[in-house]
Write a protein that holds these residues in place. Structure first.
Motif, PDB file in Angstrom:
ATOM      1  N   ASN A 172      -3.650  -6.911  -1.297  1.00 58.15           N
ATOM      2  CA  ASN A 172      -4.031  -5.561  -1.729  1.00 58.15           C
ATOM      3  C   ASN A 172      -5.090  -5.009  -0.767  1.00 58.15           C
ATOM      4  O   ASN A 172      -6.150  -5.607  -0.588  1.00 58.15           O
ATOM      5  CB  ASN A 172      -4.583  -5.619  -3.155  1.00 58.15           C
ATOM      6  CG  ASN A 172      -4.771  -4.257  -3.773  1.00 58.15           C
ATOM      7  OD1 ASN A 172      -5.175  -3.302  -3.109  1.00 58.15           O
ATOM      8  ND2 ASN A 172      -4.489  -4.144  -5.061  1.00 58.15           N
ATOM      9  N   ARG A 173      -4.796  -3.848  -0.170  1.00 58.33           N
ATOM     10  CA  ARG A 173      -5.749  -3.253   0.781  1.00 58.33           C
ATOM     11  C   ARG A 173      -6.865  -2.481   0.091  1.00 58.33           C
ATOM     12  O   ARG A 173      -7.853  -2.110   0.738  1.00 58.33           O
ATOM     13  CB  ARG A 173      -5.007  -2.287   1.715  1.00 58.33           C
ATOM     14  CG  ARG A 173      -3.996  -2.936   2.618  1.00 58.33           C
ATOM     15  CD  ARG A 173      -3.651  -1.981   3.750  1.00 58.33           C
ATOM     16  NE  ARG A 173      -2.260  -2.084   4.143  1.00 58.33           N
ATOM     17  CZ  ARG A 173      -1.726  -1.405   5.152  1.00 58.33           C
ATOM     18  NH1 ARG A 173      -2.461  -0.553   5.833  1.00 58.33           N
ATOM     19  NH2 ARG A 173      -0.442  -1.551   5.452  1.00 58.33           N
TER      20      ARG A 173
ATOM     21  N   SER B 160       0.827  -1.213   0.000  1.00 60.61           N
ATOM     22  CA  SER B 160       0.000   0.000   0.000  1.00 60.61           C
ATOM     23  C   SER B 160       0.859   1.260   0.000  1.00 60.61           C
ATOM     24  O   SER B 160       0.504   2.262  -0.620  1.00 60.61           O
ATOM     25  CB  SER B 160      -0.940   0.003   1.213  1.00 60.61           C
ATOM     26  OG  SER B 160      -1.874  -1.050   1.114  1.00 60.61           O
TER      27      SER B 160
END
Length: 430
Positions: free
Chosen positions: A305-306, A179
């Motif tokens: 993946n945030r 991120s």
């Protein structure tokens, strides 16, 4: 339609030409789709992925012979009790004709994206990555001379290698996680001459990944009933859905969408939790509490993946709803066991993310989530690292600079990157 393709917004319904366009000009919160003049799948006499260039948003092709390879499994099919199992392998496996030398299906995204950018004259591409995507773009850069700016977490820098020298890569490492790489990449894209590759918004990335569904269907002579893949952003699942809809419209491969069976690696499973709750929105406090600690504990960190394209129109939520699919949470132990099983039976080592997908298929059979007599397509998104290490040279990309998480572009770093951009001599569309 005179053009090879146009872009379509599912939000407002507009059709418009592509100028390396990532967002609807009308501001819709939706993923654009490419609409192709060729409504039937016509295979081209071209290398690798460009066999499917009629359904890729590009005009030419690259001299790279690397694409997905599909085959009917015997060993794993027998072991799991799934007699109609097609495996689509994206990695390095010469005996199967698989020539992705970076060992990851991210090459399916990098090739058409780099070519689309060159054809549209948009500038120099910037990629944020946890490792595999960045390596794929570096490989394409090395093979074609296409310049690229890559931002990765510092611990992932050793994944940035190519099998040919890559002289046109600006590698920036950041002391943080994926991120943080995305956030710093946005800052870099504010510089003149640098454009974001776009992630899920990039139709070239999605349609490149969609060639897995095309290849699997061509190999089996039909669409599968079930499609299995491990996901970080879920873009591959969206791509499979879109490709399946094109094949249905073609009329020769079946009339029903495959169920999407997508998996994540515990304990970081935000999309699994949102799906189980039936929510279009991911709620960070509920779906990914203490994300740093969770990310540090997964075996397949490329699946972390945030900010996945979950709730956006045409995103993962819609893909699962349209196909009647489901999601799986896979432990590290389950994934490692599945990876060992695949290597023993099929004869090739797997990327950790691909092992997660194999584990989810085993779970689906054991828990009777699927009818084992129906047709299954398993997307093996990476593998062959051990064989590639024996056969191929490796050139580690040297970092251009290293920055701390949360850092901005200070004057000296900004000037250094702009000087690198000017040295590339890339014409940028006005």
């Amino acid at each position: 339609m005179k053009e090879k393709y146009l872009l379509h917004c599912p939000g407002c319904g507009r059709l418009f030409p592509d100028h390396y366009t990532l967002d609807c000009p009308g501001g819709c919160d939706a993923l654009l789709r490419a609409v192709y003049a060729e409504r039937r799948l016509i295979l081209k006499d071209l290398p690798g992925i460009f066999r499917y260039s009629g359904w890729l948003p590009i005009e030419g092709h690259l001299p790279i012979d690397a694409g997905p390879v599909s085959y009917e499994s015997v060993g794993l099919a027998r072991e799991l009790g799934v007699p109609h199992l097609t495996i689509t392998f994206s990695g390095y496996w010469p005996e199967r004709g698989a020539g992705m030398e970076t060992c990851s299906f991210k090459e399916l995204e990098a090739q058409p994206t780099a070519l689309r950018l060159r054809e549209k004259g948009a500038g120099i591409i910037q990629v944020s990555s946890a490792g595999n995507t960045g390596r794929a773009f570096c490989q394409v850069s090395g093979l074609t001379g296409t310049p690229v700016v890559v931002v990765v977490p510092t611990p992932a820098a050793d994944r940035l290698w190519t099998t040919v020298p890559a002289e046109n890569v600006c590698l920036i490492t950041i002391d943080g996680d994926y991120s943080d790489s995305i956030a710093f990449g946005r800052e870099v894209c504010k510089l003149p001459g640098i454009v974001p590759e776009g992630g899920a918004k990039n139709v070239a990335r999605r349609d490149g990944m969609g060639t897995v569904m095309l290849d699997g269907a061509v190999s089996a002579g039909r669409l599968p009933d079930y499609y299995f893949q491990a996901v970080g952003s879920g873009t591959g699942g969206i791509a499979a859905w879109e490709a399946a809809e094109r094949l249905i419209a073609d009329g020769r491969f079946g009339s029903r969408l495959p169920e999407l069976h997508l998996s994540q690696n515990l304990p970081f499973v935000p999309m699994v939790r949102a799906h189980e709750a039936g929510r279009r929105d991911i709620v960070p406090s509920e779906d990914m509490p203490d994300p740093e600690a969770s990310i540090a504990r997964v075996s397949a960190d490329v699946l972390t993946n945030r900010h996945p394209p979950w709730g956006i129109r045409g995103g993962v939520f819609d893909a699962l709803a349209a196909s009647g699919g489901r999601m799986y949470a896979v432990t590290n132990e389950e994934a490692q066991d599945a990876g060992r099983l695949f290597a023993e039976i099929e004869g090739i080592d797997l990327d950790p993310a691909a092992a997660v997908a194999v584990a989810s298929l085993a779970c689906a059979v054991n828990e009777r989530f699927i009818d084992p007599e129906k047709h299954v397509l398993l997307n093996v998104t990476g593998g062959g690292y051990e064989r590639a290490a024996e056969d191929l040279d490796r050139h580690l990309i040297e970092p251009f600079t290293r920055v701390r998480a949360g850092a901005g572009l200070d004057g000296s770093l900004r000037d250094d990157i702009l000087e690198w951009v000017s040295e590339q001599g890339v014409a940028v569309r006005a």
